[in-house]
Design an enzyme around this catalytic site. Structure first.
Site, PDB file in Angstrom:
ATOM      1  N   HIS A  16     -43.543  41.832  81.286  1.00 29.37           N
ATOM      2  CA  HIS A  16     -43.886  40.395  81.379  1.00 29.37           C
ATOM      3  C   HIS A  16     -44.728  39.982  80.171  1.00 29.37           C
ATOM      4  CE1 HIS A  16     -44.856  36.810  84.149  1.00 29.37           C
ATOM      5  NE2 HIS A  16     -45.322  36.507  82.953  1.00 29.37           N
ATOM      6  N   HIS A  18     -45.445  36.687  77.095  1.00 30.29           N
ATOM      7  CA  HIS A  18     -45.194  35.368  76.487  1.00 30.29           C
ATOM      8  C   HIS A  18     -45.382  35.524  74.984  1.00 30.29           C
ATOM      9  CE1 HIS A  18     -45.321  33.174  80.357  1.00 30.29           C
ATOM     10  NE2 HIS A  18     -46.150  34.144  80.688  1.00 30.29           N
ATOM     11  N   LYS A 102     -36.115  33.786  85.432  1.00 29.82           N
ATOM     12  CA  LYS A 102     -37.490  33.507  85.833  1.00 29.82           C
ATOM     13  C   LYS A 102     -37.558  32.248  86.692  1.00 29.82           C
ATOM     14  CE  LYS A 102     -41.938  33.725  86.013  1.00 29.82           C
ATOM     15  NZ  LYS A 102     -43.007  34.125  85.124  1.00 29.82           N
ATOM     16  N   HIS A 139     -42.744  33.598  89.735  1.00 31.01           N
ATOM     17  CA  HIS A 139     -44.143  33.158  89.680  1.00 31.01           C
ATOM     18  C   HIS A 139     -44.478  32.704  91.100  1.00 31.01           C
ATOM     19  CE1 HIS A 139     -47.788  31.434  87.650  1.00 31.01           C
ATOM     20  NE2 HIS A 139     -47.850  30.889  88.855  1.00 31.01           N
ATOM     21  N   HIS A 177     -47.051  39.400  88.331  1.00 32.11           N
ATOM     22  CA  HIS A 177     -48.516  39.317  88.213  1.00 32.11           C
ATOM     23  C   HIS A 177     -49.200  39.066  89.562  1.00 32.11           C
ATOM     24  CE1 HIS A 177     -47.385  35.102  87.982  1.00 32.11           C
ATOM     25  NE2 HIS A 177     -47.056  35.171  86.713  1.00 32.11           N
ATOM     26  N   ASP A 250     -48.412  39.994  81.199  1.00 28.84           N
ATOM     27  CA  ASP A 250     -48.530  38.536  81.189  1.00 28.84           C
ATOM     28  C   ASP A 250     -49.388  38.067  80.024  1.00 28.84           C
ATOM     29  OD1 ASP A 250     -47.948  35.956  81.982  1.00 28.84           O
ATOM     30  OD2 ASP A 250     -49.469  35.892  83.546  1.00 28.84           O
TER      31      ASP A 250
HETATM   32  O1  DOR Z   1     -51.920  32.047  82.830  1.00 29.75           O
HETATM   33  C1  DOR Z   1     -50.728  31.863  82.639  1.00 29.75           C
HETATM   34  N1  DOR Z   1     -50.238  31.577  81.421  1.00 29.75           N
HETATM   35  N2  DOR Z   1     -49.896  31.944  83.670  1.00 29.75           N
HETATM   36  C2  DOR Z   1     -48.603  31.614  83.565  1.00 29.75           C
HETATM   37  O2  DOR Z   1     -47.900  31.703  84.535  1.00 29.75           O
HETATM   38  C3  DOR Z   1     -48.053  31.107  82.291  1.00 29.75           C
HETATM   39  C4  DOR Z   1     -48.842  31.566  81.162  1.00 29.75           C
HETATM   40  C5  DOR Z   1     -48.558  30.815  79.890  1.00 29.75           C
HETATM   41  O3  DOR Z   1     -47.378  30.609  79.558  1.00 29.75           O
HETATM   42  O4  DOR Z   1     -49.509  30.453  79.205  1.00 29.75           O
HETATM   43 ZN    ZN Z   2     -46.454  34.781  82.622  1.00 26.27          ZN
END
Ligand code: DOR
Ligand code: ZN
Length: 347
Positions: A16, A18, A102, A139, A177, A250
């Site tokens: 996971h 970003h 997702k 999520h 998460h 995450d």
């Molecule tokens: O804290 C988070 N940031 N939770 C999420 O689900 C998305 C993520 C983000 O893309 O910044």
């Molecule tokens: Zn995430």
């Protein structure tokens, strides 16, 4: 060095992440690629990654940011919307572009505005995914403004997750998460193909840490950290090495300016020293023997992929978390545990 000072395991994966896009992507990808063989890449760009073509192009941009000589494979995901075409998912899955899908409940978190407003709209997509063995990454928070932010995960289990699993009993589901004992217990007890990822930061902080000596925007993420009893449940689940729990950082970079403001973004950028943070937890739990299962074996087994062949060694030696990370377009990001010295490092 004693055998508890060095740990050699299969190269781990991060289920996971970003990565964002553009200059931020170029700045953050090398941190993940340094530590992990593969990563599941979240699709919550603006606009979201909903098509096979967009995911294939995004994958190219990620590969271009991987340093020379580093072996790293991004695994792409599709962003589920009310209008997702099941054929597009199936085509992307068959072509090896989409590993998973997702589900963001609309409004649950960063860039989730195009998410699913009601799961009934996604039924055709979910039915097809179940048929072809394509995992759904969830999520797991309700979005009702009247539900306390600390209760949104537990309420999601009752209001959404239970029904989803009943309606699609063979669908592979990752409860992403997890932050509560409720979610840990639910995943552990459920008989079907459900697993959960656990972040490093939720193993390290509880909700009181967010307010320690003042408000700490860099510890704000969604789902938000919960009470200590929940952190302890997460640590026990991870340290158990049980097959239903695996590593997913995450890591979610946001510019410092977007974090340190009147209405700051949710997200913790843990990529630079994620593995070091996780192994420290396993050491504290006297569970180093289970670290390989959590970091390198359980994830691939759930996704139906082989574990990585390469190995990595972690050693008990100090590592410095960078104070900041800069992108080429002048943005600054502050990592989790910025400036701290951690007791383990990746050799
Ligand atoms: O804290 C988070 N940031 N939770 C999420 O689900 C998305 C993520 C983000 O893309 O910044
Ligand atoms: Zn995430």
């Amino acid at each position: 060095m004693s055998d508890t000072d060095r740990l050699t395991i299969r190269r781990p994966d991060d289920w996971h992440v970003h990565f964002r896009d553009g200059a931020m992507l170029d700045a953050v990808v090398p941190f993940t690629a340094r530590q992990f063989g593969r990563a599941i890449v979240m699709p919550n760009l603006v606009p979201p990654v909903t098509t096979v073509a967009a995911a294939a192009e995004y994958r190219e941009r990620i590969m271009a940011a991987v340093p020379d000589g580093v072996d790293f494979t991004p695994l792409m995901t599709a962003y589920l919307t009310d209008d997702t075409d099941p054929d597009e998912l199936a085509r992307g899955h068959a072509d090896g572009v989409f590993t998973a899908v997702k589900l963001y409940p609309a409004g649950a978190t960063t860039n989730s505005a195009s998410g699913v407003t009601d799961l009934k709209h996604a039924r055709p997509a979910l039915a097809r995914m179940q048929e072809i063995g394509m995992p759904l990454l969830v999520h797991g928070e309700v979005t009702d403004a009247n539900v306390d932010v600390f209760d949104r995960e537990a309420v999601f289990i009752d209001k959404v997750m239970t029904g989803l699993l009943a309606d699609f009993p063979a669908l592979k589901v990752v409860f992403e998460h997890v932050t509560t004992k409720d979610a840990v217990d639910f995943v552990a007890a459920h008989d079907g193909p459900i697993a959960a990822t656990i972040t490093a930061h939720h193993l390290v902080i509880n909700r009181t840490d967010i307010f320690r000596g003042g408000i700490r925007p860099h510890l704000y993420c969604l789902p938000i950290a919960k009470r200590e009893v929940h952190r302890q449940a997460l640590r026990a689940a991870a340290a158990s090495g049980g097959p239903k729990f695996f590593l997913g950082t995450d890591t979610a970079p946001h510019a410092v300016a977007a974090k340190e403001t009147a209405c700051g973004c949710a997200g913790i950028f843990s990529a630079p020293t994620a593995l070091e943070a996780y192994v420290q937890v396993f050491d504290e739990m006297e569970a180093l023997a289970n670290f390989e299962a959590f970091a390198s074996l359980n994830g691939p087994a759930f996704y139906g992929l082989p574990a990585n062949e390469a190995q990595v060694t972690l050693e008990r030696a100090p590592s410095e978390v960078p104070a900041t990370v800069e992108s080429a377009d002048g943005e600054t990001v502050q990592p989790f545990q910025a400036g701290e010295t951690l007791p383990w490092r990746l050799a």
